[in-house]
Motif scaffolding. Structure first.
Motif, short mmCIF file in Angstrom:
data_model
loop_
_atom_site.label_atom_id
_atom_site.label_comp_id
_atom_site.label_asym_id
_atom_site.label_seq_id
_atom_site.Cartn_x
_atom_site.Cartn_y
_atom_site.Cartn_z
N GLN A 42 -6.00 -7.45 1.20
CA GLN A 42 -4.57 -6.53 1.36
C GLN A 42 -3.62 -7.67 0.65
OE1 GLN A 42 -6.95 -6.79 4.03
NE2 GLN A 42 -7.29 -4.62 3.84
N TRP A 49 1.88 -2.20 -5.27
CA TRP A 49 3.12 -1.45 -5.04
C TRP A 49 4.34 -1.66 -5.92
CZ3 TRP A 49 5.45 -2.05 0.72
CH2 TRP A 49 6.52 -0.96 0.86
N ILE A 80 0.71 0.70 -1.33
CA ILE A 80 1.83 0.78 0.00
C ILE A 80 0.71 0.77 1.10
CG2 ILE A 80 3.11 2.42 1.21
CD1 ILE A 80 4.14 3.41 -1.54
N VAL A 81 -0.39 1.43 1.14
CA VAL A 81 -1.35 1.63 2.44
C VAL A 81 -1.78 0.06 2.53
CG1 VAL A 81 -3.50 2.42 3.31
CG2 VAL A 81 -1.80 3.82 2.03
N SER A 82 -2.10 -0.58 1.54
CA SER A 82 -2.70 -1.83 1.87
C SER A 82 -1.74 -2.88 2.39
CB SER A 82 -3.53 -2.56 0.74
OG SER A 82 -2.42 -2.76 -0.41
N THR A 83 -0.28 -2.74 1.87
CA THR A 83 0.50 -3.65 2.48
C THR A 83 0.80 -3.05 3.69
OG1 THR A 83 1.45 -3.84 0.16
CG2 THR A 83 2.96 -4.19 2.12
N ALA A 84 0.86 -2.07 4.33
CA ALA A 84 1.06 -1.57 5.73
C ALA A 84 -0.01 -2.20 6.68
CB ALA A 84 1.26 -0.08 5.93
N VAL A 87 0.58 -5.80 6.89
CA VAL A 87 1.60 -6.24 7.94
C VAL A 87 1.04 -5.98 9.44
CG1 VAL A 87 4.12 -5.30 8.84
CG2 VAL A 87 3.41 -5.69 6.58
N VAL A 88 0.38 -4.87 9.62
CA VAL A 88 -0.07 -4.58 11.03
C VAL A 88 -0.99 -5.72 11.22
CG1 VAL A 88 -1.57 -3.08 12.26
CG2 VAL A 88 0.20 -2.13 11.00
#
Length: 109
Positions: A42, A49, A80-84, A87-88
Protein backbone atom coordinates in the motif's frame (compact mmCIF):
# COMPACT_ATOMS: atom_id res chain seq x y z
CA UNK A 1 6.13 -9.33 -63.30
CA UNK A 2 4.51 -6.08 -62.32
CA UNK A 3 5.83 -3.68 -59.68
CA UNK A 4 2.33 -2.49 -58.84
CA UNK A 5 0.70 -3.52 -55.58
CA UNK A 6 -2.66 -5.23 -55.82
CA UNK A 7 -5.62 -3.09 -54.81
CA UNK A 8 -6.86 -3.40 -51.27
CA UNK A 9 -9.73 -5.93 -51.42
CA UNK A 10 -11.58 -4.30 -48.53
CA UNK A 11 -11.81 -0.84 -50.05
CA UNK A 12 -9.97 0.86 -47.18
CA UNK A 13 -7.32 3.43 -48.04
CA UNK A 14 -3.83 2.01 -48.04
CA UNK A 15 -2.23 5.10 -46.55
CA UNK A 16 -3.33 7.54 -43.90
CA UNK A 17 -6.75 7.13 -42.38
CA UNK A 18 -7.75 7.59 -38.77
CA UNK A 19 -4.99 7.15 -36.23
CA UNK A 20 -6.08 6.81 -32.59
CA UNK A 21 -4.31 9.20 -30.23
CA UNK A 22 -1.16 7.90 -28.62
CA UNK A 23 -1.47 6.92 -24.98
CA UNK A 24 -0.01 9.06 -22.23
CA UNK A 25 3.63 7.98 -21.68
CA UNK A 26 2.90 7.05 -18.05
CA UNK A 27 -0.50 5.37 -18.57
CA UNK A 28 0.76 1.81 -18.24
CA UNK A 29 3.13 2.73 -15.41
CA UNK A 30 0.32 4.31 -13.39
CA UNK A 31 -1.91 1.28 -13.94
CA UNK A 32 0.84 -1.13 -12.85
CA UNK A 33 1.75 0.96 -9.78
CA UNK A 34 -1.94 1.12 -8.81
CA UNK A 35 -2.34 -2.65 -9.11
CA UNK A 36 0.87 -3.33 -7.19
CA UNK A 37 -0.18 -0.85 -4.51
CA UNK A 38 -3.46 -2.64 -3.98
CA UNK A 39 -2.08 -6.18 -4.16
CA UNK A 40 1.41 -6.02 -2.67
CA UNK A 41 2.34 -2.80 -0.93
CA UNK A 42 0.00 0.00 0.00
CA UNK A 43 2.98 2.35 0.30
CA UNK A 44 2.90 2.73 -3.50
CA UNK A 45 -0.71 3.96 -3.36
CA UNK A 46 0.04 7.65 -2.89
CA UNK A 47 2.41 7.53 -5.88
CA UNK A 48 -0.28 6.06 -8.14
CA UNK A 49 -2.76 8.61 -6.79
CA UNK A 50 -0.52 11.63 -7.46
CA UNK A 51 0.85 10.39 -10.79
CA UNK A 52 -2.64 9.45 -11.95
CA UNK A 53 -4.06 12.83 -11.00
CA UNK A 54 -1.39 14.68 -12.95
CA UNK A 55 -1.73 12.43 -16.00
CA UNK A 56 -5.53 12.76 -15.98
CA UNK A 57 -5.20 16.56 -16.06
CA UNK A 58 -2.69 16.37 -18.93
CA UNK A 59 -4.94 14.02 -20.93
CA UNK A 60 -8.01 16.17 -20.39
CA UNK A 61 -6.10 19.34 -21.33
CA UNK A 62 -4.85 17.75 -24.57
CA UNK A 63 -8.28 17.94 -26.24
CA UNK A 64 -8.11 14.37 -27.53
CA UNK A 65 -4.47 14.44 -28.63
CA UNK A 66 -3.38 12.08 -25.83
CA UNK A 67 -5.17 8.82 -25.01
CA UNK A 68 -4.93 6.32 -22.18
CA UNK A 69 -7.47 7.99 -19.91
CA UNK A 70 -9.05 4.65 -18.94
CA UNK A 71 -5.73 3.11 -17.84
CA UNK A 72 -4.75 6.24 -15.95
CA UNK A 73 -8.14 6.49 -14.24
CA UNK A 74 -8.06 2.86 -13.12
CA UNK A 75 -4.52 3.27 -11.71
CA UNK A 76 -5.57 6.55 -10.05
CA UNK A 77 -8.59 4.93 -8.37
CA UNK A 78 -6.52 1.94 -7.23
CA UNK A 79 -4.03 4.42 -5.76
CA UNK A 80 -6.80 6.17 -3.84
CA UNK A 81 -8.19 2.86 -2.53
CA UNK A 82 -4.79 1.54 -1.48
CA UNK A 83 -3.94 4.85 0.22
CA UNK A 84 -7.20 4.67 2.17
CA UNK A 85 -6.37 1.09 3.19
CA UNK A 86 -2.91 2.26 4.26
CA UNK A 87 -4.40 5.00 6.44
CA UNK A 88 -6.90 2.57 8.01
CA UNK A 89 -4.10 0.08 8.66
CA UNK A 90 -1.96 2.74 10.32
CA UNK A 91 -4.88 3.87 12.49
CA UNK A 92 -5.55 0.27 13.56
CA UNK A 93 -1.86 -0.23 14.35
CA UNK A 94 -1.75 2.96 16.43
CA UNK A 95 -4.92 1.89 18.23
CA UNK A 96 -3.50 -1.54 19.08
CA UNK A 97 -0.21 -0.02 20.23
CA UNK A 98 -2.13 2.43 22.43
CA UNK A 99 -4.20 -0.40 23.90
CA UNK A 100 -1.06 -2.48 24.51
CA UNK A 101 0.71 0.39 26.25
CA UNK A 102 -2.37 1.15 28.35
CA UNK A 103 -2.73 -2.52 29.31
CA UNK A 104 0.89 -2.87 30.38
CA UNK A 105 0.94 0.35 32.41
CA UNK A 106 -2.31 -0.41 34.26
CA UNK A 107 -1.48 -4.04 34.97
CA UNK A 108 1.58 -3.11 37.04
CA UNK A 109 4.33 -4.80 35.05
Amino acid sequence: MSDQQPPNPYGAPQYGGYQPPRDHPQATTILVVGILALVLCQLAGPFAWVMGGRARKEIQASNGQIGGLQQVTIGWILGIVSTALLVVGLLVAVLFIGIAITATTTSGF
